[in-house]
Scaffold this active site. Sequence first.
Site, mmCIF file in Angstrom:
data_model
loop_
_atom_site.group_PDB
_atom_site.id
_atom_site.type_symbol
_atom_site.label_atom_id
_atom_site.label_comp_id
_atom_site.label_asym_id
_atom_site.label_seq_id
_atom_site.Cartn_x
_atom_site.Cartn_y
_atom_site.Cartn_z
ATOM 1 N N GLU A 168 -9.587 10.819 -4.968
ATOM 2 C CA GLU A 168 -8.249 10.713 -4.386
ATOM 3 C C GLU A 168 -7.718 12.101 -4.074
ATOM 4 O O GLU A 168 -6.902 12.270 -3.164
ATOM 5 C CB GLU A 168 -7.307 9.969 -5.338
ATOM 6 C CG GLU A 168 -6.017 9.560 -4.638
ATOM 7 C CD GLU A 168 -4.984 8.982 -5.581
ATOM 8 O OE1 GLU A 168 -5.193 9.014 -6.805
ATOM 9 O OE2 GLU A 168 -3.948 8.529 -5.074
ATOM 10 N N HIS B 222 -11.824 11.791 0.502
ATOM 11 C CA HIS B 222 -11.151 10.568 0.950
ATOM 12 C C HIS B 222 -10.019 10.876 1.929
ATOM 13 O O HIS B 222 -9.902 10.264 2.990
ATOM 14 C CB HIS B 222 -10.640 9.794 -0.277
ATOM 15 C CG HIS B 222 -9.466 8.929 0.004
ATOM 16 N ND1 HIS B 222 -8.164 9.320 -0.269
ATOM 17 C CD2 HIS B 222 -9.374 7.712 0.581
ATOM 18 C CE1 HIS B 222 -7.348 8.357 0.109
ATOM 19 N NE2 HIS B 222 -8.036 7.366 0.619
ATOM 20 N N HIS C 286 1.200 4.051 -3.213
ATOM 21 C CA HIS C 286 1.054 5.509 -3.111
ATOM 22 C C HIS C 286 2.350 6.233 -3.475
ATOM 23 O O HIS C 286 2.335 7.426 -3.774
ATOM 24 C CB HIS C 286 0.551 5.903 -1.722
ATOM 25 C CG HIS C 286 -0.933 5.680 -1.559
ATOM 26 N ND1 HIS C 286 -1.896 6.525 -2.071
ATOM 27 C CD2 HIS C 286 -1.625 4.678 -0.971
ATOM 28 C CE1 HIS C 286 -3.110 6.064 -1.797
ATOM 29 N NE2 HIS C 286 -2.973 4.942 -1.124
ATOM 30 N N HIS D 142 0.833 -1.200 0.000
ATOM 31 C CA HIS D 142 0.000 0.000 0.000
ATOM 32 C C HIS D 142 0.874 1.259 0.000
ATOM 33 O O HIS D 142 0.631 2.214 -0.745
ATOM 34 C CB HIS D 142 -0.939 -0.018 1.211
ATOM 35 C CG HIS D 142 -1.940 1.084 1.200
ATOM 36 N ND1 HIS D 142 -2.039 2.009 2.199
ATOM 37 C CD2 HIS D 142 -2.886 1.426 0.288
ATOM 38 C CE1 HIS D 142 -3.009 2.864 1.898
ATOM 39 N NE2 HIS D 142 -3.537 2.532 0.762
ATOM 40 N N HIS E 32 -8.106 -0.241 -4.565
ATOM 41 C CA HIS E 32 -8.733 -0.211 -3.251
ATOM 42 C C HIS E 32 -10.009 -1.070 -3.213
ATOM 43 O O HIS E 32 -10.315 -1.677 -2.195
ATOM 44 C CB HIS E 32 -9.000 1.236 -2.817
ATOM 45 C CG HIS E 32 -7.741 2.001 -2.475
ATOM 46 N ND1 HIS E 32 -6.990 2.667 -3.409
ATOM 47 C CD2 HIS E 32 -7.073 2.158 -1.301
ATOM 48 C CE1 HIS E 32 -5.931 3.216 -2.828
ATOM 49 N NE2 HIS E 32 -5.954 2.926 -1.545
HETATM 50 CU CU1 CUO Z 1 -4.711 4.007 -0.179
HETATM 51 CU CU2 CUO Z 1 -7.119 5.685 1.426
HETATM 52 O O1 CUO Z 1 -5.527 4.583 1.597
HETATM 53 O O2 CUO Z 1 -5.956 5.547 -0.289
#
Ligand code: CUO
Length: 694
Positions: free
Chosen positions: A353, A368, A216, A212, A241
Amino acid sequence: MSRPAQPQDLLLMFDRPTEPIFMPKGDNNNVAFDVPPALLDNRINADAGLVNRLGAGEADQHVQVKTIALPDLSIPQTLARDQNFSLFIPLHRKAAGRLIEILMGMRNIDDLVSMSAACRERVNPYLFNYALSVAILHRPDTRNLQIPPLFESFPDKFMDGAIFNRARQESEIFPSGSRQPLEIPVDYTASDLDIEHRLAYFREDMGINLHHWHWHLVYPFSGPRSLVDKDRRGELFYYMHQQIIARYNFERLCNSLARVKRFLNWREPIAEGYFSKLDSLVASRIWPPRHSNATISDVNREVDQLQVDIADCERWRDRFYDAIHQGSILMPNGNRELLTEEKGIDILGNLMEASILSPNMNVYGDLHNMGHLLISLCHDPDGRNLETFSAIGDPATAMRDPIFYRLHSFVDDMFQEHKSTLPRYETNKLVYNGITIRSVDVETPGAPKNELRTYWKKDDVDLSRGIDFTPRGNVFARFTHLQHTDFTYKIQVENSTNSPKVGTVRIFLAPKFDERGVNMLFRNQRLLFIEQDKFTVTLKPKSNTIERKSTDSSLTIPFERTFRELQRNRPGGGVSLEQFNFCGCGWPQHMLLPKGTPEGMPCEIFVMISNFDDDKINQSTEGSCADAAIFCGIRDKLYPDKRSMGYPFDRMPRDGVNTLADFLTPNMFVRDVSIRFTNQTVGVQGGDEPNRLN
Ligand code: CUO
């Protein structure tokens, strides 16, 4: 030996992030950066004697760092060095964006090394690690370097904080070669009194959290637009997600828990508490916990320059639903942009996002990210207690907390609302004329046909790059994770045409029954299908047998890639630009399968072969890091499948389809399989360990 800087020297800057740049680095502490005093920002900068006493004099390689004029660093420096860093905080995103721009703007390796050395001394260590990682991943002259996984630099974000004191003792008492690995207890965050703790092995898995974080990193929120604006990024945000939620729900069913409840009402108490037991080695703080039945509040924190109300989030949510139901979003110039079948999900993903790609932040806000933040600050919304955010506030730790899955289910529900407005796939969008799948089986060595096997496995990770105490040398942490026996898919396909046909094989897995043990409607089961693999095949006329190993999955990266084998184990004994065309993004192979149950969890494997003419993207991916493309895409390339992500399960079913069986066309096949879990732990070397207790 004194030598000019090389690209791989940048990787040493990730070592022991709170130590000054001039302290020796590398596995054997044999490399030192000779940094001109002007670049140091430290009260000991000019004292060469002290620098040498701290060990730099003994290093056998000295990297010449040249002087460089420093730009204005006031934006990256808004974050103090001992603060925690979160990509969800707009101020921190801005700081990261500016630092990434600075590092991306360096003309050559010499300048990049100089600038990195100077920034390492001046900015927050987490921020520095993030920005340098993004820059290395995206610069043409460094992109093939292997970025160390985050746990090497910041093991405190990935494991029980209690281990660091033990690591300190171990390294004080024993020399490097005779230190024992330090065992991380399996159940350290909660006891079985908390039913949510049944899922801790998934939520707290190091590989999942590294994935994860890495995702990002590959898809940064801010920085130069060319680097943020990747092909179908918004759609991948949705899909990656969504699949995490599907996997989590699948795991819940394996553990006799119902699917996760969306975090719909933000004013209701949150039943799930979470006490991460993480320490921060940088900020010398523990991460704040959240007790059960906590409520979130409006946040107004000067330290983070952050003010957001629950009401703001509710307004943004309502605007999302308005846009979805109207089929278009409002643009800043007052026009409306249609949420088309092809592009709508990508637009919504970017809007949700809220990276710098958001088409209209003023109207649709930052829903988010603020969801992550409001929850992560519920214990100190106005900062009066000088506390920082909890685990859900940082992408590296967010997946540990049960509320992550409730928040992302809420997010996913909006995407599904949009998906349910799109045209259904009629059979002409599903069939592949002339192609029929005759059978599908999975074979696991030592198990009956169509049985998959899971168990526990122990492995070691080296902490020594992340902890800065002396004496030096390796200190290993031993952790327990879910594992499965490797298996093979066998697919029999008939091509009734006269010529070879190319197809995309799509493999998904879902639980067969719901919480009550009864069959599901297609419209519900489709959301539980987890994508396991996708690959291209050429089918000759008549019959074909396709064999595919689970380890070849284009969803996953191997265990060694997630955790990075120690450099000395690799050919050549060091990082080589040519040898390791590395990309650490990918679902960890050891979590490919859900845990299953001791009796064998009844599941369905779905295999489809679609017409490659409708899937293909014309591009060469040779030499690219493409082996976990389902979740990560391919660096600098288009997403390698033209279909909507999640096809064929991303839409409501066509009329008349109620069950999975109704949905099938000849180029699809469903096989009942079971996942049998054995409560045994295999040791690091492969032998059995005593059983764990649950
Ligand atoms: Cu990966 Cu909320 O955690 O975008």
